[in-house]
Design a protein around this motif. Structure first.
Motif, mmCIF file in Angstrom:
data_model
loop_
_atom_site.group_PDB
_atom_site.id
_atom_site.type_symbol
_atom_site.label_atom_id
_atom_site.label_comp_id
_atom_site.label_asym_id
_atom_site.label_seq_id
_atom_site.Cartn_x
_atom_site.Cartn_y
_atom_site.Cartn_z
ATOM 1 N N THR A 198 16.350 -0.307 18.109
ATOM 2 C CA THR A 198 15.911 -1.776 18.247
ATOM 3 C C THR A 198 15.399 -2.368 17.149
ATOM 4 O O THR A 198 14.971 -3.466 17.213
ATOM 5 N N GLU A 199 15.440 -1.708 15.998
ATOM 6 C CA GLU A 199 15.057 -2.290 14.952
ATOM 7 C C GLU A 199 16.247 -2.633 14.022
ATOM 8 O O GLU A 199 17.288 -1.801 13.966
ATOM 9 N N ALA A 200 15.951 -3.656 13.061
ATOM 10 C CA ALA A 200 17.135 -3.946 12.202
ATOM 11 C C ALA A 200 17.754 -2.717 11.289
ATOM 12 O O ALA A 200 19.019 -2.433 11.275
ATOM 13 N N ALA A 201 16.975 -2.182 10.705
ATOM 14 C CA ALA A 201 17.330 -1.088 9.828
ATOM 15 C C ALA A 201 18.260 -0.004 10.555
ATOM 16 O O ALA A 201 19.251 0.643 10.140
ATOM 17 N N ALA A 202 17.708 0.425 12.049
ATOM 18 C CA ALA A 202 18.325 1.468 12.388
ATOM 19 C C ALA A 202 19.623 0.890 13.152
ATOM 20 O O ALA A 202 20.634 1.719 13.235
ATOM 21 N N MET A 203 19.618 -0.295 13.484
ATOM 22 C CA MET A 203 21.075 -0.852 14.153
ATOM 23 C C MET A 203 21.984 -0.959 13.035
ATOM 24 O O MET A 203 23.204 -0.849 13.245
ATOM 25 N N ALA A 204 21.767 -1.380 11.790
ATOM 26 C CA ALA A 204 22.437 -1.661 10.426
ATOM 27 C C ALA A 204 23.340 -0.151 10.381
ATOM 28 O O ALA A 204 24.460 -0.143 9.950
ATOM 29 N N GLY A 205 22.463 0.955 10.506
ATOM 30 C CA GLY A 205 23.046 2.122 9.975
ATOM 31 C C GLY A 205 23.706 3.177 11.322
ATOM 32 O O GLY A 205 24.071 4.206 11.076
ATOM 33 N N ALA A 206 23.644 2.396 12.610
ATOM 34 C CA ALA A 206 24.088 3.147 13.753
ATOM 35 C C ALA A 206 25.360 3.479 13.761
ATOM 36 O O ALA A 206 26.238 2.581 13.166
ATOM 37 N N SER A 207 25.998 4.733 14.029
ATOM 38 C CA SER A 207 27.516 4.795 14.457
ATOM 39 C C SER A 207 27.944 4.124 15.377
ATOM 40 O O SER A 207 27.220 3.649 16.609
ATOM 41 N N ASP A 208 29.279 3.900 15.504
ATOM 42 C CA ASP A 208 29.980 3.244 16.674
ATOM 43 C C ASP A 208 29.589 4.219 17.910
ATOM 44 O O ASP A 208 29.398 3.635 19.005
ATOM 45 N N ASP A 209 29.737 5.448 17.818
ATOM 46 C CA ASP A 209 29.470 6.417 18.915
ATOM 47 C C ASP A 209 28.160 6.267 19.574
ATOM 48 O O ASP A 209 28.082 6.061 20.621
ATOM 49 N N ASP A 210 27.124 5.991 18.676
ATOM 50 C CA ASP A 210 25.795 5.806 19.108
ATOM 51 C C ASP A 210 25.731 4.561 19.852
ATOM 52 O O ASP A 210 25.220 4.539 20.955
ATOM 53 N N LEU A 211 26.230 3.298 19.247
ATOM 54 C CA LEU A 211 26.059 2.113 19.951
ATOM 55 C C LEU A 211 26.838 2.142 21.194
ATOM 56 O O LEU A 211 26.756 1.431 22.272
ATOM 57 N N ARG A 212 28.102 2.911 21.296
ATOM 58 C CA ARG A 212 28.867 2.901 22.511
ATOM 59 C C ARG A 212 28.168 3.845 23.617
ATOM 60 O O ARG A 212 28.252 3.423 24.656
ATOM 61 N N ALA A 213 27.333 4.645 23.200
ATOM 62 C CA ALA A 213 26.749 5.672 24.276
ATOM 63 C C ALA A 213 25.747 4.794 24.873
ATOM 64 O O ALA A 213 25.131 5.012 26.037
ATOM 65 N N ALA A 214 25.053 3.832 24.064
ATOM 66 C CA ALA A 214 24.177 2.867 24.459
ATOM 67 C C ALA A 214 24.734 2.089 25.498
ATOM 68 O O ALA A 214 23.915 1.294 26.301
ATOM 69 N N GLY A 215 25.885 1.711 25.456
ATOM 70 C CA GLY A 215 26.542 0.627 26.353
ATOM 71 C C GLY A 215 26.982 -0.498 25.773
ATOM 72 O O GLY A 215 27.461 -1.426 26.414
ATOM 73 N N LEU A 216 26.938 -0.727 24.447
ATOM 74 C CA LEU A 216 27.206 -1.984 23.721
ATOM 75 C C LEU A 216 28.806 -1.803 23.622
ATOM 76 O O LEU A 216 29.392 -1.144 23.457
ATOM 77 N N SER A 217 29.232 -3.133 24.135
ATOM 78 C CA SER A 217 30.931 -3.327 23.872
ATOM 79 C C SER A 217 31.026 -3.443 22.331
ATOM 80 O O SER A 217 30.332 -3.603 21.369
ATOM 81 N N ARG A 218 32.513 -3.346 22.160
ATOM 82 C CA ARG A 218 32.827 -3.333 20.442
ATOM 83 C C ARG A 218 32.136 -4.844 19.784
ATOM 84 O O ARG A 218 31.689 -4.676 18.910
ATOM 85 N N GLN A 219 32.201 -5.681 20.918
ATOM 86 C CA GLN A 219 32.022 -7.172 20.263
ATOM 87 C C GLN A 219 30.367 -7.137 19.934
ATOM 88 O O GLN A 219 30.131 -7.817 18.983
ATOM 89 N N LYS A 220 29.644 -6.913 20.890
ATOM 90 C CA LYS A 220 28.098 -6.813 20.780
ATOM 91 C C LYS A 220 27.695 -5.813 19.789
ATOM 92 O O LYS A 220 26.690 -6.171 19.318
ATOM 93 N N THR A 221 28.404 -4.822 19.446
ATOM 94 C CA THR A 221 28.159 -3.807 18.332
ATOM 95 C C THR A 221 28.278 -4.663 17.023
ATOM 96 O O THR A 221 27.346 -4.562 16.305
ATOM 97 N N ARG A 222 29.374 -5.460 16.850
ATOM 98 C CA ARG A 222 29.710 -6.069 15.742
ATOM 99 C C ARG A 222 28.473 -7.212 15.690
ATOM 100 O O ARG A 222 27.861 -7.547 14.406
ATOM 101 N N TYR A 223 28.002 -7.928 16.759
ATOM 102 C CA TYR A 223 26.892 -8.906 16.739
ATOM 103 C C TYR A 223 25.681 -8.474 16.424
ATOM 104 O O TYR A 223 24.906 -9.040 15.543
ATOM 105 N N GLY A 224 25.515 -7.072 16.902
ATOM 106 C CA GLY A 224 24.067 -6.424 16.437
ATOM 107 C C GLY A 224 23.962 -6.184 15.038
ATOM 108 O O GLY A 224 22.956 -6.385 14.415
ATOM 109 N N ARG A 225 25.007 -5.616 14.451
ATOM 110 C CA ARG A 225 25.135 -5.153 12.990
ATOM 111 C C ARG A 225 24.778 -6.492 12.091
ATOM 112 O O ARG A 225 24.274 -6.459 11.119
ATOM 113 N N ALA A 226 25.864 -7.470 12.518
ATOM 114 C CA ALA A 226 25.621 -8.846 12.021
ATOM 115 C C ALA A 226 24.209 -9.271 11.772
ATOM 116 O O ALA A 226 23.772 -9.881 10.741
ATOM 117 N N LEU A 227 23.524 -9.132 12.738
ATOM 118 C CA LEU A 227 22.056 -9.808 12.870
ATOM 119 C C LEU A 227 21.307 -8.875 12.074
ATOM 120 O O LEU A 227 20.636 -9.254 11.277
#
Length: 209
Positions: free
Chosen positions: A75-104
């Motif tokens: 839930t912090e910027a550095a962690a989100m920027a470096g998270a893997s697709d698998d981690d974010l998918r496991a959390a329930g983020l869609s592909r689009q929201k993964t892109r948005y989260g990383r962009a932020l």
């Protein structure tokens, strides 16, 4: 220039009193809605990420996803920027929201600086990030930054509440409601609180959809 900041329920009450004295419709609504909420939250990256998580999903789903992100420490910027697709998918983020989260996370926004810039500049800075629209930016300014004179006319509940409260023939458009709200300055954020509260009352009493 930054105007009034809503720090407490006393600020909300002050704004409500000002609005009631200038707009009879708000004076009618206030006895029906009870005490208005403060709805302040901490500003910064997590607040905006939580808004992205909540887009187009139920409140329960958003809470579940956010809980998983917290559990994974994402839930912090550095962690989100470096998270893997698998981690974010496991959390329930869609592909689009993964892109948005990383962009932020990679946007470089200076959240401390946003506290001292005009409302329009807050919105301009935030909407430059993919996944953050005007509504999300205005909500952030209202509740994370506590701006007293920000409104979110694109919100459907605000539009419908205005239709009922002001006896309009049709739900006002975003442009129409933004124009209506100009006369509620410098307390437009409190006007929004009144309308959101009134929407719940109207929905219960009149079957508003």
């Amino acid at each position: 220039m930054v105007g009034r900041i809503i720090h407490s329920l006393d600020c909300v009450a002050e704004g409500a009193d000002w609005l009631a004295r200038r707009e009879p419709a708000f004076a009618r609504a206030l006895p029906l809605v009870g005490e208005l909420p403060l709805r302040r939250e901490e500003d910064g990256f997590p607040a905006l990420l939580r808004a992205i998580v909540g887009q187009q999903v139920s409140v329960a789903s958003a809470r579940a996803i956010w809980g998983r992100l917290e559990g994974l420490g994402l839930t912090e910027a550095a962690a989100m920027a470096g998270a893997s697709d698998d981690d974010l998918r496991a959390a329930g983020l869609s592909r689009q929201k993964t892109r948005y989260g990383r962009a932020l996370a990679r946007s470089g926004i200076d959240f401390n600086a946003l506290r001292v810039v005009p409302d329009a500049d807050v919105v301009k800075t935030l909407v430059a990030v993919p996944g953050i629209g005007v509504w999300t930016a205005e909500i952030y300014a209202m509740f994370a930054l506590g701006r007293a004179d920000v409104f979110a006319p694109g919100d459907l509940a605000l539009q419908e509440a205005a239709r009922v409260l002001f006896s309009l023939e049709a739900r006002p458009s975003e442009k129409q409601l933004r124009a209506m709200a100009e006369k509620w300055s410098p307390w437009r954020s409190v006007a929004a609180r009144i309308l959101w509260a009134y929407y719940r009352v109207a929905k219960d009493r009149e079957g508003v959809q």
